[in-house]
Write an enzyme that holds these catalytic residues in place. Structure first.
Site, PDB file in Angstrom:
ATOM      1  N   SER A 188      44.864   5.727  66.041  1.00 44.59           N
ATOM      2  CA  SER A 188      44.411   7.117  65.933  1.00 44.59           C
ATOM      3  C   SER A 188      43.050   7.271  66.586  1.00 44.59           C
ATOM      4  O   SER A 188      42.332   6.286  66.800  1.00 44.59           O
ATOM      5  CB  SER A 188      44.305   7.538  64.466  1.00 44.59           C
ATOM      6  OG  SER A 188      43.128   7.008  63.873  1.00 44.59           O
ATOM      7  N   ASP A 189      42.672   8.489  66.908  1.00 45.77           N
ATOM      8  CA  ASP A 189      41.282   8.757  67.240  1.00 45.77           C
ATOM      9  C   ASP A 189      40.503   8.748  65.925  1.00 45.77           C
ATOM     10  O   ASP A 189      41.077   8.706  64.834  1.00 45.77           O
ATOM     11  CB  ASP A 189      41.148  10.099  67.961  1.00 45.77           C
ATOM     12  CG  ASP A 189      39.961  10.123  68.915  1.00 45.77           C
ATOM     13  OD1 ASP A 189      38.960   9.435  68.643  1.00 45.77           O
ATOM     14  OD2 ASP A 189      40.028  10.850  69.923  1.00 45.77           O
ATOM     15  N   TRP A 190      39.182   8.806  66.032  1.00 44.77           N
ATOM     16  CA  TRP A 190      38.307   8.659  64.853  1.00 44.77           C
ATOM     17  C   TRP A 190      38.628   9.727  63.795  1.00 44.77           C
ATOM     18  O   TRP A 190      38.502  10.927  64.038  1.00 44.77           O
ATOM     19  CB  TRP A 190      36.855   8.777  65.288  1.00 44.77           C
ATOM     20  CG  TRP A 190      35.857   8.551  64.181  1.00 44.77           C
ATOM     21  CD1 TRP A 190      35.582   9.374  63.136  1.00 44.77           C
ATOM     22  CD2 TRP A 190      35.009   7.414  64.014  1.00 44.77           C
ATOM     23  NE1 TRP A 190      34.617   8.838  62.327  1.00 44.77           N
ATOM     24  CE2 TRP A 190      34.241   7.623  62.849  1.00 44.77           C
ATOM     25  CE3 TRP A 190      34.801   6.245  64.743  1.00 44.77           C
ATOM     26  CZ2 TRP A 190      33.287   6.716  62.396  1.00 44.77           C
ATOM     27  CZ3 TRP A 190      33.845   5.332  64.293  1.00 44.77           C
ATOM     28  CH2 TRP A 190      33.108   5.571  63.135  1.00 44.77           C
ATOM     29  N   GLY A 191      39.076   9.270  62.638  1.00 37.57           N
ATOM     30  CA  GLY A 191      39.320  10.173  61.519  1.00 37.57           C
ATOM     31  C   GLY A 191      40.478  11.123  61.713  1.00 37.57           C
ATOM     32  O   GLY A 191      40.634  12.071  60.933  1.00 37.57           O
TER      33      GLY A 191
END
Length: 736
Positions: A292-295
């Site tokens: 995933s991308d951050w968060g």
């Protein structure tokens, strides 16, 4: 006596063989470097508990977090079983200390894979990716990525979150700086070059890192250039515009992909089963993993898909997202989701298998630690800096050169003015890794080195990058009046592009435009040098400047390249990989739009031109290139037959130079309407003055004349096609 000694030796040999066999039997198969990777994975999976498997699917951080957008839960006590860490440091010793904990304190000794955003250089910072695309030199970009990989791997990073290959039509979107422009084919070519540069032929090599294609998919279609927001993308557009670069990158061997933040027509990219599983894993056969991308997993709550973080974890994982970056959704809830039957153990094993596969390919089980070296051994090597110089000079685009003002070799007094002239920090651009201001030579120093012995120079800042302080205008005007030629250096701060850097207008701040208006009063020729992370609105500046050179954000070694172009030592060869609109109000404007329902003057803007200021592919040189007649091997072909096209190009000027030939095709009539023209091939060649060279395009009918429907199925229709080079069109008839 001899007989007794012989018996003793045989007994000893037998004992040793028995001990050796026991040792061999007691050594787990997954630790046998000679065993096939898939068998090693099977063995390791069979030994892992559910908790250990879950931890492999999580990514935390280690070291100084230098991205202000990534403020999340602080991980103070990193578990030894963690799958991955984003490594924010440049010291391999810190990394090795954490790796030692994983190898010695976890039950199975599974190494951690360390990632980092190495976007356009680690410490040797290269031009931003958008600038790199304007070089039209994928081989040179591959070299730059290889340097970035060497610096990163020697510093403790095994995995880069790069390249970004989002096809971008809206320069208000800050992340336009990170990709390769507006064209799907171009993004695909540079995706493959970047992957080859980062990964090489052997991921376990000490100077290579795993690549990550991002952001999968359609992130750049954000409404009005706003970051993180909804995107409305039809299945047709998904397949003909946004997915093609990723397919090329996957075929090039990209180890991983990163899911996108955006909501794609109601299904967020980080919970999109169609894109991550049906297309990427099932149809394309990608055997790496998706992070995933951050968060982004937690952000499914913000997007209105999941009501809780636990529900977000279920949506993402079931869609095919293997690793959770800093949402703490998988580590908090996955075991419970398995126990509730909402996630199966087979799914867990498949995702863990993908993560372990990368770790084995990187050689981390055999060489978990990074050799400790000093910075001089790793960074800013002479050969690395030479690549930076070459890539910078080929990326810069001469937009305007009225009355051949440039090069400026004959001028004796040069005024260097503007807020970018002595500004090294903003030359590095966004996502500049571990680049340091001190590494970047300023534009003024570059000009001084180039012209100092041949011309007098006078400097005035004139104004700041933004604000309303005009107190420096008088000094700047005086310098302009003293000079024979004015070089004014304007542009954007590095923070104005990149993540979370959307802007409502792509015009420069008013204070900078007013500075040029003031300098115009001196009556001297003006050369505008632009430092930017996106195309800019230049319609007011263009009329006041005699020459304009776009240098993008050129990195640590761009100043000499810029100065060399102004002096004529370097002949500019860059061409735009993205359109420069006439005004912000034209956005989105890009070369491969579909046709309008009406022709002539209907449907165009009534208050401004509908044409861009500088189109895709625009770029001037100090020499002239004359194109011969575009000649096909046939004008009538059948499916399965071969077709090639050639054109002779002659450097008719007095200077050596380089020219890029862009080959476009058009399908005037198709059962699915197509763009007005589509780039299918490009080639760049160097010319001596007076030299003629032949450019050749081998047309693959299925690939180049064919198109794709909304299900991603390719088709080829009989009929008329056009091959377009410059202002020439050659008609080709495809018959059944």
């Amino acid at each position: 006596m001899k007989k007794r000694a012989l018996i003793y030796m045989l007994c000893l040999l037998g004992t040793l063989c028995t001990l050796s066999a026991k040792d061999k039997k007691s050594t787990p198969l997954y630790k046998d470097a000679k065993a096939p990777i898939e068998r090693r994975i099977d063995d390791l999976l069979s030994r892992m508990t559910l908790e250990e498997k879950v931890m492999q699917l999580n990514q935390y951080t280690l070291g100084q977090n230098n991205n202000v957008n990534n403020i999340g839960e602080e991980v103070k006590n990193i578990p030894a079983e963690i799958g991955s860490l984003i490594y924010f440091d440049v010291d391999p010793e810190l990394r090795n200390g954490m790796q030692k904990k994983a190898m010695e304190e976890s039950r199975l000794g599974i190494p951690i894979v360390f990632g980092y955003d190495v976007i356009h250089g680690f410490r040797t910072v290269y031009p931003i990716s958008l600038g790199q695309a304007c070089s039209w030199n994928p081989g040179l970009v591959e070299q730059a990525c290889a340097v970035a990989a060497q610096e990163a791997r020697m510093s403790g990073v095994d995995w880069t979150f790069s390249p970004m290959i989002d096809v971008a039509h809206d320069p208000r979107w800050g992340r336009v700086a990170e990709g390769y422009g507006e064209d799907p084919y171009t993004n695909g070519v540079f995706a493959a070059a970047s992957v080859h540069g980062y990964q090489g032929d052997d991921l376990s090599a000490k100077d290579r890192v795993a690549a990550c294609l991002k952001h999968y998919v359609g992130y750049s279609a954000s409404e009005a250039g706003r970051d993180y927001v909804y995107t409305e993308i039809s299945q047709q557009t998904l397949w003909d515009t946004y997915l093609p670069p990723y397919e090329v990158g996957v075929k090039a061997g990209a180890a991983t992909l990163m899911s996108s933040f955006n909501d794609i027509s109601g299904v967020p990219g980080s919970a999109n089963h169609y894109t991550m599983t049906e297309v990427l894993k099932n149809r394309w056969g990608h055997d790496g993993f998706v992070v995933s991308d951050w968060g982004a997993v937690k952000q499914l709550e913000n997007q209105g898909l999941a009501s809780t973080k636990k529900e977000a974890a279920r949506y993402s994982f079931n869609a095919g997202l293997d690793m959770d970056m800093m949402s703490h959704a998988y580590d908090s809830h996955m075991k419970e989701l398995v126990e509730e039957g909402k996630i199966t153990m087979a799914q867990i094993d498949e995702s863990v298998r993908r993560v372990l596969r990368l770790k084995f390919r990187l050689g981390l089980f055999e060489q978990p630690y990074t050799p400790v070296t000093n910075e001089k051994e790793r960074f800013l090597r002479p050969q690395s800096m030479e690549v930076a110089v070459r890539l910078a000079e080929e990326s810069m685009v001469l937009l305007k050169n009225e009355n051949q003002l440039l090069p400026v070799a004959r001028q004796k007094r040069i005024a260097v003015i503007g807020p970018m002239a002595k500004n090294g920090a903003d030359l590095l651009g966004s996502w500049c890794g571990h680049g340091q201001d001190k590494d970047a030579e300023t534009l003024y120093d570059g000009l001084l080195a180039e012209f100092g012995k041949k011309a007098g120079m006078r400097y005035a800042e004139g104004c700041k990058v933004e604000g309303d302080d005009r107190s420096g205008f008088a000094e700047a005007l005086a310098a302009a009046q003293w000079s024979d030629i004015v070089v004014v250096c304007l542009g954007e701060k590095k923070e104005w592009s990149g993540e979370n850097a959307s802007r409502s207008t792509i015009a420069l701040p008013q204070i900078q435009e007013e500075l040029v208006t003031e300098l115009k009063k001196a009556g001297k020729p003006i050369v505008l040098v632009l430092v930017s992370g996106r195309p800019l609105e230049l319609n007011r500046l263009e009329s006041q400047c005699d020459a304009i050179l776009e240098i993008w954000q050129p990195g640590v070694n761009g100043a000499r390249s810029m100065a060399g172009i102004l002096s004529g030592r370097i002949n500019p060869s860059g061409k735009l990989a993205i359109t420069f609109p006439y005004s912000t109000g034209q956005i989105p404007i890009y070369y491969n739009r579909r046709k309008s329902g009406r022709r002539g003057n209907q449907g165009i803007y009534q208050d401004i031109t509908s044409e861009p200021l500088y189109p895709f592919g625009h770029g001037l040189s100090y020499t002239e290139f004359k194109y011969g007649t575009v000649t096909p091997s046939a004008t009538r072909v059948k499916r399965g037959e071969k077709l090639s096209v050639e054109v002779n190009v002659t450097n008719t000027g007095t200077r050596d130079g380089a020219e890029t030939v862009h080959w476009f095709i058009a399908d005037p009539y198709c059962s699915i309407t197509r763009p007005m023209k589509e780039l299918k091939y490009f080639e760049k060649q160097q010319f001596k003055a007076g030299e003629t060279k032949t450019f050749h395009f081998d047309v693959d009918l299925e690939r180049d004349f064919g198109f794709v429907n909304k299900n991603g199925e390719r088709f080829l229709e009989a009929g008329e096609y056009e091959i377009i080079v410059k202002d020439q069109k050659v008609k080709i008839e495809l018959v059944e």
